[in-house]
Design a protein around this motif. Structure first.
Motif, PDB file in Angstrom:
ATOM      1  N   VAL A   1       1.596   9.750  -5.186  1.00 26.29           N
ATOM      2  CA  VAL A   1       2.067  11.028  -4.754  1.00 26.29           C
ATOM      3  C   VAL A   1       3.058  11.580  -5.825  1.00 26.29           C
ATOM      4  CG1 VAL A   1       3.625  12.211  -3.103  1.00 26.29           C
ATOM      5  CG2 VAL A   1       1.823  10.878  -2.348  1.00 26.29           C
ATOM      6  N   VAL A   2       3.817  10.808  -6.500  1.00 25.07           N
ATOM      7  CA  VAL A   2       4.799  11.069  -7.342  1.00 25.07           C
ATOM      8  C   VAL A   2       4.038  11.492  -8.679  1.00 25.07           C
ATOM      9  CG1 VAL A   2       6.828  10.288  -9.088  1.00 25.07           C
ATOM     10  CG2 VAL A   2       6.842   9.687  -6.487  1.00 25.07           C
ATOM     11  N   LEU A   3       3.239  10.637  -9.338  1.00 31.91           N
ATOM     12  CA  LEU A   3       2.113  11.014 -10.121  1.00 31.91           C
ATOM     13  C   LEU A   3       1.631  12.228 -10.181  1.00 31.91           C
ATOM     14  CD1 LEU A   3       1.018   7.404 -11.326  1.00 31.91           C
ATOM     15  CD2 LEU A   3       2.715   8.824 -12.477  1.00 31.91           C
ATOM     16  N   LEU A   4       1.062  12.477  -9.095  1.00 28.98           N
ATOM     17  CA  LEU A   4       0.192  13.657  -8.743  1.00 28.98           C
ATOM     18  C   LEU A   4       1.039  14.833  -8.868  1.00 28.98           C
ATOM     19  CD1 LEU A   4      -2.159  12.552  -5.777  1.00 28.98           C
ATOM     20  CD2 LEU A   4      -2.984  13.306  -8.189  1.00 28.98           C
TER      21      LEU A   4
ATOM     22  N   TYR B   1       2.702   7.464   8.350  1.00 25.88           N
ATOM     23  CA  TYR B   1       1.840   6.742   9.109  1.00 25.88           C
ATOM     24  C   TYR B   1       1.975   5.229   8.890  1.00 25.88           C
ATOM     25  CZ  TYR B   1      -0.656  11.042  11.265  1.00 25.88           C
ATOM     26  OH  TYR B   1      -0.888  11.948  11.704  1.00 25.88           O
ATOM     27  N   MET B   2       1.895   4.897   7.726  1.00 27.19           N
ATOM     28  CA  MET B   2       1.754   3.380   7.306  1.00 27.19           C
ATOM     29  C   MET B   2       3.458   2.990   7.879  1.00 27.19           C
ATOM     30  SD  MET B   2      -0.167   3.090   3.688  1.00 27.19           S
ATOM     31  CE  MET B   2       0.269   4.591   2.980  1.00 27.19           C
ATOM     32  N   HIS B   3       4.336   3.663   7.114  1.00 26.57           N
ATOM     33  CA  HIS B   3       5.681   3.257   7.427  1.00 26.57           C
ATOM     34  C   HIS B   3       5.869   2.891   8.875  1.00 26.57           C
ATOM     35  CE1 HIS B   3      10.098   3.823   7.849  1.00 26.57           C
ATOM     36  NE2 HIS B   3      10.376   3.305   6.601  1.00 26.57           N
TER      37      HIS B   3
ATOM     38  N   VAL C   1      -0.231  16.902   1.181  1.00 25.95           N
ATOM     39  CA  VAL C   1       0.404  16.840   2.180  1.00 25.95           C
ATOM     40  C   VAL C   1      -0.077  15.571   2.971  1.00 25.95           C
ATOM     41  CG1 VAL C   1       0.938  17.925   4.441  1.00 25.95           C
ATOM     42  CG2 VAL C   1       1.006  19.051   2.453  1.00 25.95           C
ATOM     43  N   ALA C   2      -1.435  15.536   2.831  1.00 25.55           N
ATOM     44  CA  ALA C   2      -2.024  14.445   3.854  1.00 25.55           C
ATOM     45  C   ALA C   2      -1.472  13.183   3.285  1.00 25.55           C
ATOM     46  CB  ALA C   2      -3.587  14.245   3.641  1.00 25.55           C
ATOM     47  N   LEU C   3      -1.826  12.767   1.717  1.00 24.52           N
ATOM     48  CA  LEU C   3      -1.113  11.637   1.067  1.00 24.52           C
ATOM     49  C   LEU C   3       0.095  11.376   1.593  1.00 24.52           C
ATOM     50  CD1 LEU C   3      -2.955   9.599  -0.564  1.00 24.52           C
ATOM     51  CD2 LEU C   3      -2.030  11.071  -2.567  1.00 24.52           C
ATOM     52  N   GLN C   4       1.040  12.271   1.428  1.00 24.96           N
ATOM     53  CA  GLN C   4       2.330  12.180   1.854  1.00 24.96           C
ATOM     54  C   GLN C   4       2.379  11.703   3.222  1.00 24.96           C
ATOM     55  OE1 GLN C   4       3.715  16.083  -0.668  1.00 24.96           O
ATOM     56  NE2 GLN C   4       5.474  15.061   0.580  1.00 24.96           N
TER      57      GLN C   4
ATOM     58  N   LEU D   1       0.724  -1.222   0.043  1.00 20.92           N
ATOM     59  CA  LEU D   1      -0.017   0.062   0.206  1.00 20.92           C
ATOM     60  C   LEU D   1       0.861   1.314  -0.022  1.00 20.92           C
ATOM     61  CD1 LEU D   1      -2.932   1.009  -0.146  1.00 20.92           C
ATOM     62  CD2 LEU D   1      -2.798   0.889   2.364  1.00 20.92           C
ATOM     63  N   MET D   2       1.900   1.193   0.888  1.00 22.49           N
ATOM     64  CA  MET D   2       2.873   2.644   0.938  1.00 22.49           C
ATOM     65  C   MET D   2       3.477   2.703  -0.842  1.00 22.49           C
ATOM     66  SD  MET D   2       5.227   2.372   4.305  1.00 22.49           S
ATOM     67  CE  MET D   2       5.880   1.027   3.871  1.00 22.49           C
ATOM     68  N   VAL D   3       3.832   1.561  -1.298  1.00 26.85           N
ATOM     69  CA  VAL D   3       4.314   1.633  -2.523  1.00 26.85           C
ATOM     70  C   VAL D   3       3.312   2.212  -3.549  1.00 26.85           C
ATOM     71  CG1 VAL D   3       5.161   0.389  -4.672  1.00 26.85           C
ATOM     72  CG2 VAL D   3       5.791  -0.177  -2.398  1.00 26.85           C
ATOM     73  N   LEU D   4       1.909   2.019  -3.445  1.00 24.87           N
ATOM     74  CA  LEU D   4       0.920   2.700  -4.358  1.00 24.87           C
ATOM     75  C   LEU D   4       0.872   4.029  -4.106  1.00 24.87           C
ATOM     76  CD1 LEU D   4      -1.533  -0.705  -4.248  1.00 24.87           C
ATOM     77  CD2 LEU D   4      -0.094   0.400  -6.217  1.00 24.87           C
ATOM     78  N   VAL D   5       0.811   4.213  -2.736  1.00 25.69           N
ATOM     79  CA  VAL D   5       0.580   5.730  -2.223  1.00 25.69           C
ATOM     80  C   VAL D   5       1.506   6.675  -2.649  1.00 25.69           C
ATOM     81  CG1 VAL D   5       0.118   7.196  -0.373  1.00 25.69           C
ATOM     82  CG2 VAL D   5      -1.221   5.013  -0.469  1.00 25.69           C
ATOM     83  N   THR D   6       2.925   6.032  -2.602  1.00 27.20           N
ATOM     84  CA  THR D   6       4.095   6.760  -3.157  1.00 27.20           C
ATOM     85  C   THR D   6       4.105   7.168  -4.582  1.00 27.20           C
ATOM     86  OG1 THR D   6       5.286   5.905  -1.337  1.00 27.20           O
ATOM     87  CG2 THR D   6       6.533   6.830  -2.902  1.00 27.20           C
TER      88      THR D   6
END
Length: 188
Positions: free
Chosen positions: A47-50, A67-69, A59-62, A39-44
Motif C-alpha cells: 500500500v505504501v509503495l503504491l 480485515y486481517m488485523h 482502498v480495497a488493499l487498505q 501478510l499484513m506487513v507485506l500488504v501494508t
C-alpha cells in the motif's frame, strides 16, 4: 484440596479428551491466523509503495489490512488465553502458589471470562445478523464488499474464547481436585 504431585492420579479420560480437543482447536485457529501478521506487513508495504512510489491508491488493499488485523486479534484471543499471553492484573497473582493460581484462574474464568464472552456473543448476533441480511459492503468507493464477514469475527471471538475458557476452567478444576497436570507456564 490435595497436593498435586507426580503421584497424583490422571484426570478422567473423557474430561482430558475434551480439554485436549479444545486445546487442539484453539491451537489450530491460532496458528492459522498467525500467518496474517506477516501478510499484513507485506500488504501494508505494498500500500505504501503504491501510494508514495507510484502515486496509486487502493482502498480495497487498505481495507484488507483491517480485515486481517481483525481476524488476527479476534480469532487469536483464545490462543493468547491458552498460552497465558492475555492481560492479567498481576498484583497478587504472581505471588500465589499453584493452588492459589488455579483458584484465581478457575474463578476468573467462571465469574468473568465466560459470562463476558457469552454476553459479547449474544449482543453481537443482531449486529452481525443485520449485516448479513443486507450483505453490508464498504462505505468507501472501491472498498471490499464483505463487511458482513468482517463483523462475523465478533461472535467467532465469543465462541473461540468461550471454548478455550472452558478448557482452562476444567484444567484448573481438575488440578484443584488433585488430578495430575502439566504446569501451565505463567508470565512472571
Amino acid at each position: 484440596m490435595s497436593k498435586n504431585t507426580n503421584r497424583a492420579p490422571a484426570p478422567p479420560r473423557a474430561v482430558a479428551t475434551l480439554i485436549a480437543m479444545l486445546d487442539a482447536l484453539t491451537e489450530g485457529v491460532g496458528k492459522t491466523v498467525s500467518w496474517l501478521a506477516p501478510l499484513m506487513v507485506l500488504v501494508t508495504c505494498a500500500v505504501v509503495l503504491l501510494r508514495y512510489g507510484l502515486g496509486e491508491g487502493s482502498v480495497a488493499l487498505q481495507e484488507s489490512v483491517t480485515y486481517m488485523h481483525s481476524a488476527l486479534f479476534l480469532l487469536g484471543a483464545g490462543y493468547a488465553l491458552k498460552h497465558q499471553r492475555h492481560v492479567r492484573v498481576d498484583i497478587f497473582y504472581r505471588r500465589f502458589r499453584p493452588q492459589g493460581r488455579a483458584w484465581a484462574d478457575a474463578l476468573g474464568g467462571l465469574v468473568f471470562l465466560l459470562p463476558l464472552a457469552v454476553f459479547i456473543g449474544w449482543i453481537s448476533l443482531d449486529f452481525v445478523g443485520n449485516a448479513w441480511r443486507i450483505r453490508e459492503v464498504s462505505t468507501d468507493s472501491g472498498g471490499l464488499p464483505w463487511v458482513y464477514w468482517l463483523k462475523t469475527f465478533i461472535p467467532l471471538l465469543a465462541l473461540t474464547l468461550s471454548l478455550q475458557a472452558v478448557a482452562e476452567v476444567l484444567r484448573e478444576l481438575l488440578f484443584l481436585m488433585g488430578y495430575r497436570r502439566q504446569e501451565v507456564p505463567h508470565a512472571d
